[in-house]
Design a protein around this motif. Sequence first.
Motif, PDB file in Angstrom:
ATOM      1  N   MET A 172      45.977 -13.444   3.150  1.00  0.00           N
ATOM      2  CA  MET A 172      46.988 -13.967   2.224  1.00  0.00           C
ATOM      3  C   MET A 172      47.017 -15.492   2.315  1.00  0.00           C
ATOM      4  SD  MET A 172      47.866 -11.050   1.082  1.00  0.00           S
ATOM      5  CE  MET A 172      49.176 -11.549  -0.044  1.00  0.00           C
ATOM      6  N   THR A 173      46.782 -16.157   1.199  1.00  0.00           N
ATOM      7  CA  THR A 173      46.806 -17.612   1.155  1.00  0.00           C
ATOM      8  C   THR A 173      47.721 -18.065   0.027  1.00  0.00           C
ATOM      9  OG1 THR A 173      44.904 -17.764  -0.348  1.00  0.00           O
ATOM     10  CG2 THR A 173      44.439 -17.681   2.020  1.00  0.00           C
ATOM     11  N   ALA A 174      47.875 -19.369  -0.100  1.00  0.00           N
ATOM     12  CA  ALA A 174      48.690 -19.951  -1.172  1.00  0.00           C
ATOM     13  C   ALA A 174      47.892 -21.033  -1.867  1.00  0.00           C
ATOM     14  CB  ALA A 174      49.998 -20.519  -0.621  1.00  0.00           C
ATOM     15  N   ALA A 175      48.017 -21.082  -3.180  1.00  0.00           N
ATOM     16  CA  ALA A 175      47.273 -22.057  -3.962  1.00  0.00           C
ATOM     17  C   ALA A 175      47.839 -23.454  -3.752  1.00  0.00           C
ATOM     18  CB  ALA A 175      47.321 -21.692  -5.449  1.00  0.00           C
ATOM     19  N   PRO A 176      46.962 -24.442  -3.559  1.00  0.00           N
ATOM     20  CA  PRO A 176      47.464 -25.821  -3.491  1.00  0.00           C
ATOM     21  C   PRO A 176      47.924 -26.260  -4.870  1.00  0.00           C
ATOM     22  CG  PRO A 176      45.063 -25.802  -3.469  1.00  0.00           C
ATOM     23  CD  PRO A 176      45.504 -24.369  -3.410  1.00  0.00           C
ATOM     24  N   SER A 177      49.175 -26.613  -4.977  1.00  0.00           N
ATOM     25  CA  SER A 177      49.735 -27.004  -6.274  1.00  0.00           C
ATOM     26  C   SER A 177      50.614 -28.215  -6.066  1.00  0.00           C
ATOM     27  CB  SER A 177      50.553 -25.854  -6.876  1.00  0.00           C
ATOM     28  OG  SER A 177      51.152 -26.247  -8.075  1.00  0.00           O
ATOM     29  N   ASN A 178      50.223 -29.330  -6.618  1.00  0.00           N
ATOM     30  CA  ASN A 178      50.930 -30.576  -6.408  1.00  0.00           C
ATOM     31  C   ASN A 178      51.600 -31.023  -7.695  1.00  0.00           C
ATOM     32  OD1 ASN A 178      49.777 -30.538  -3.834  1.00  0.00           O
ATOM     33  ND2 ASN A 178      47.995 -31.697  -4.522  1.00  0.00           N
ATOM     34  N   THR A 181      52.647 -36.853 -10.225  1.00  0.00           N
ATOM     35  CA  THR A 181      53.412 -38.044  -9.885  1.00  0.00           C
ATOM     36  C   THR A 181      52.460 -39.188  -9.589  1.00  0.00           C
ATOM     37  OG1 THR A 181      55.012 -38.996  -8.332  1.00  0.00           O
ATOM     38  CG2 THR A 181      53.515 -37.345  -7.467  1.00  0.00           C
ATOM     39  N   ASP A 182      52.954 -40.415  -9.815  1.00  0.00           N
ATOM     40  CA  ASP A 182      52.151 -41.587  -9.503  1.00  0.00           C
ATOM     41  C   ASP A 182      52.457 -42.122  -8.115  1.00  0.00           C
ATOM     42  OD1 ASP A 182      54.683 -42.460  -9.945  1.00  0.00           O
ATOM     43  OD2 ASP A 182      54.189 -43.925 -11.502  1.00  0.00           O
ATOM     44  N   SER A 183      53.276 -41.419  -7.346  1.00  0.00           N
ATOM     45  CA  SER A 183      53.628 -41.838  -5.997  1.00  0.00           C
ATOM     46  C   SER A 183      52.658 -41.225  -5.009  1.00  0.00           C
ATOM     47  CB  SER A 183      55.061 -41.413  -5.661  1.00  0.00           C
ATOM     48  OG  SER A 183      55.365 -41.719  -4.319  1.00  0.00           O
ATOM     49  N   LEU A 184      51.992 -42.087  -4.230  1.00  0.00           N
ATOM     50  CA  LEU A 184      51.006 -41.596  -3.275  1.00  0.00           C
ATOM     51  C   LEU A 184      51.639 -40.709  -2.218  1.00  0.00           C
ATOM     52  CD1 LEU A 184      48.103 -41.663  -2.202  1.00  0.00           C
ATOM     53  CD2 LEU A 184      48.698 -43.729  -0.903  1.00  0.00           C
ATOM     54  N   GLY A 185      52.854 -41.038  -1.787  1.00  0.00           N
ATOM     55  CA  GLY A 185      53.500 -40.262  -0.741  1.00  0.00           C
ATOM     56  C   GLY A 185      53.871 -38.863  -1.156  1.00  0.00           C
ATOM     57  N   LEU A 186      53.960 -38.596  -2.473  1.00  0.00           N
ATOM     58  CA  LEU A 186      54.341 -37.277  -2.975  1.00  0.00           C
ATOM     59  C   LEU A 186      53.160 -36.520  -3.572  1.00  0.00           C
ATOM     60  CD1 LEU A 186      57.646 -38.376  -4.735  1.00  0.00           C
ATOM     61  CD2 LEU A 186      57.494 -36.937  -2.720  1.00  0.00           C
ATOM     62  N   SER A 187      51.970 -37.019  -3.382  1.00  0.00           N
ATOM     63  CA  SER A 187      50.805 -36.428  -4.044  1.00  0.00           C
ATOM     64  C   SER A 187      50.477 -35.032  -3.538  1.00  0.00           C
ATOM     65  CB  SER A 187      49.590 -37.344  -3.851  1.00  0.00           C
ATOM     66  OG  SER A 187      49.297 -37.520  -2.471  1.00  0.00           O
ATOM     67  N   GLN A 188      50.955 -34.672  -2.342  1.00  0.00           N
ATOM     68  CA  GLN A 188      50.656 -33.343  -1.803  1.00  0.00           C
ATOM     69  C   GLN A 188      51.878 -32.430  -1.784  1.00  0.00           C
ATOM     70  OE1 GLN A 188      47.970 -33.355   1.769  1.00  0.00           O
ATOM     71  NE2 GLN A 188      48.314 -35.571   1.711  1.00  0.00           N
ATOM     72  N   TRP A 293      55.132 -38.018   2.741  1.00  0.00           N
ATOM     73  CA  TRP A 293      55.609 -36.665   2.999  1.00  0.00           C
ATOM     74  C   TRP A 293      54.496 -35.733   3.461  1.00  0.00           C
ATOM     75  CZ3 TRP A 293      60.597 -35.714   3.423  1.00  0.00           C
ATOM     76  CH2 TRP A 293      61.513 -36.558   2.795  1.00  0.00           C
ATOM     77  N   GLY A 294      53.269 -36.083   3.170  1.00  0.00           N
ATOM     78  CA  GLY A 294      52.172 -35.195   3.544  1.00  0.00           C
ATOM     79  C   GLY A 294      52.160 -33.938   2.684  1.00  0.00           C
ATOM     80  N   SER A 295      51.619 -32.872   3.239  1.00  0.00           N
ATOM     81  CA  SER A 295      51.512 -31.606   2.508  1.00  0.00           C
ATOM     82  C   SER A 295      52.814 -30.804   2.646  1.00  0.00           C
ATOM     83  CB  SER A 295      50.341 -30.788   3.040  1.00  0.00           C
ATOM     84  OG  SER A 295      50.239 -29.540   2.369  1.00  0.00           O
ATOM     85  N   LEU A 296      53.471 -30.570   1.521  1.00  0.00           N
ATOM     86  CA  LEU A 296      54.718 -29.802   1.492  1.00  0.00           C
ATOM     87  C   LEU A 296      54.658 -28.781   0.365  1.00  0.00           C
ATOM     88  CD1 LEU A 296      57.590 -32.446   1.921  1.00  0.00           C
ATOM     89  CD2 LEU A 296      56.724 -30.858   3.639  1.00  0.00           C
ATOM     90  N   ASP A 297      55.235 -27.621   0.625  1.00  0.00           N
ATOM     91  CA  ASP A 297      55.403 -26.642  -0.454  1.00  0.00           C
ATOM     92  C   ASP A 297      56.620 -26.980  -1.306  1.00  0.00           C
ATOM     93  OD1 ASP A 297      53.205 -24.948   0.319  1.00  0.00           O
ATOM     94  OD2 ASP A 297      54.435 -24.307   2.013  1.00  0.00           O
TER      95      ASP A 297
END
Length: 636
Positions: A172-178, A181-188, A293-297
Motif C-alpha cells: 500500500m502506497t500513496a501518490a505524491p501529490s503537491n 504554488t510558487d513557494s519553494l518551501g511548500l513544493s512538497q 516544510w519538506g514533504s507533507l501530506d
Amino acid sequence: MALTRTAQLWALSLLASQGVTTADAAFVPGTSVASFAGSKSGPSSAVTISGAPRVAAAAEVRRPTFLSAESEDDDAASSSGGGGGGETLPPIPNEWRGDILSVLSSVVDPDLNRDIVTLGFIKNLELNEHTRAVSFDVELTTPACPVKDQFEIDCRALVEDLAWTGDVDVTMTAAPSNIDTDSLGLSQVGAVIAVSSCKGGVGKSTTAVNLAYSLQSLGASVGIFDVDVYGPSLPTMVTPDDDNVQFVGRQIAPLQRNGVKLMSFGYVNEGSAVMRGPMVTQLLDQFLSLVNWGSLDYLILDMPPGTGDIQLTLSQRLNITAAVIVTTPQELSFADVVRGIDMFDSVNVPCVAVVENMAYYEVDSNGANGEKAKPELDIERLKRKMEAKLRDTGVVDGDFGLQVDELAESLVEVVEKEQLRSAEEEASSDDADADADDDDESSSTKERIQIFGPGHKSRLSDQYGIEHTYSVPLLDRIAANGDSGDPFVLSHPDAPQSSTYRELASSVVREVGKVKYNRDSSRPVVAFDSAKPAVVVDGRDISPATLRRACRCAYCVEELTGRQLLDPATISESVRPLKMEPCGNYALSVDWSDGHKSLYPYRQIQSLLEDMGEGEGTTTTTTKERESTMEEKVGV
C-alpha cells in the motif's frame, strides 16, 4: 489409492492455504485431494486422520468488503473452482496481467465511486513465473486513507482466488501529490487545509491542533502553520520538542512535536506584532517563502479571524484545497460562519466540514458535574490570622529566634506545600478516573445541557450542503490541555472527544480525496433550455416553477421548525432562471425572474429528482436534444 498420513497432512495444509477449512469437508483416507476439495458436508463434518475422527467447528469465510455487486455474484458462482483446488496448477495465461486487473476492478473506492483499476491505483504489477508469486502496489490518494487496510485484504483475496497464482504481495502506497504554488518551501505539500472561524474565541486553534494530530494518527505526515500574526496561539497550545529555531540553508526549519511540524510568528518573535495590514501580508509572504516544510501530506492553516486581506491572499497564494469551519451554537457565531463560507466560495475553496465547539455541557444525571470546586487559598489573610493566633497564645518577637510575622510566614509556607502536594495527588487520581470514564461511558448516566442553545448544524447542512458536522462539548480538560501545551488527542487518545476529532480527520481525508482527484464528478451538469423551457440536470428536466417552489431559504421555509412559508400557488408557471452559477463545490445559485435568489445544494437537487422520478415536472432529455437546444450551460 489411499493417501499416507504425510499426504493427508499435506492435503489439509494445501486446503487451508486455499481458504477451505476442515469444517467445509469430510476428509477420509482413500479419497483424492481433488474430491476432498470439492466436497461440502456442513459444519459438523468429521475429519478422519489415521482412523481418529474429530468434529470441526464451523468457520465463517471472510468476504471482501469493497467488491462490486457483479463481482460478488461471479465469485459466489465460482467459489469452488478458484485457488488451485487440484494437485497441478493450471498454466499461466498469456494475458495474465489482464486477468489480475479484471478481478481487481471489482474493488471500488467508496469515496470516488470508481474501481481502483480505472483510477490507476494499481502500480508495478509483476509475476514470478517460477514461483507464480504476484506482487503489485496499490497507490492511494493519501497514506491516511481510512479504508486502506480493507483494500489490501480485498486485493490479496481476489488475486489469491485465481487458480494459477501463488503467493500474493500487496504494498500500500500513496501518490505524491503537491499543491500548485510558487513557494519553494511548500513544493512538497500535498494538500492545504484551512481551519477558519471568521470569529475569534470559538476554539479554532484547538480544532486545528487536534485535527492535525488526528490526521497523524491515521498515518499522514502533517504540519501546522499558525497564520494569525496579531494573536498567535500555537506557541501556547503546542510545546515543541525543541524550541530552538534551526535553518536549512537560507530557509527556516519548522519546529516539531511528536513528528508534527510547527511554525508560528510567536515561535520566532515573542513581542507583539504592531503593524498595518500590508506589512502583515508581506510578513506572511516571507514565511511562505522561508519556511521549508519538506514533504507533507497535509498542511493545516490556523487562520486568523475575519474575511479580509490575509484570508484572501492566502487563499489565492496557496491554492487551499479545502476548509474546515469552526463555530459555536450562538446566532452571532452562525452569522460569521455564513460570511466565512461565502468568502471561501468566492475563491473556490470547498468547505468540507463544520465543527461546533461548546455545543453542550455534560453533567451527571443528578445535576453534578463530578468535580468539586477547589477554594483558592488567600495567603495574606491566612498569614494575618496565624500571626494574630500566635500572639494570642503568648508568642512574642524573638521566640524561636524569629519575629512573629516571620514565624507566621513560615507556617503559611508549610500549609502551601501541603496543599500543593495534596493537589498533585488528587490530580493524578482524577486523571486515572478520567481515563477509566473514557473507557466506560456507561458507568454513569450523562445529561447534555445545551448552554448556548441547540446550534445550527442542521441549517448549515440544509442550506450549504456541508455533510460533515461535528459537536464538541464544553470540557475543561480540552481547555487545560490547550493551556499547558499538550494536544488533547495525545494526552487522552481514548476519550470520546478524541474519537470525534478522528472522525473529523477521516472525513477531511475523504473529502480532500474527492476534491483533488474527482473534483467535477460529484457535481451535476446544470443548464437552462429556454426552448422547452426546462432546467436540465444531467439530462433530466425539471420545470423552472417546480425548482423555484423547492427553495428552502429563510424566506421560503421557517428555519427552526421547517414549516413552509412559501405558498406554492403564488409561483407563476412562467418563472424563469435569469442566472445560474455554482456556489463553491456544493450548491447551485439561481437568480429568478420574480426577483428571488435561491441556493440549492446538489444533494437537494438529486433528492428532488429521485422523489419526482419520471412523474410530473420532470422529463428525460436525450443527448442529441441537449446538444441542439441548450443555450445556457453551466458546468457546475
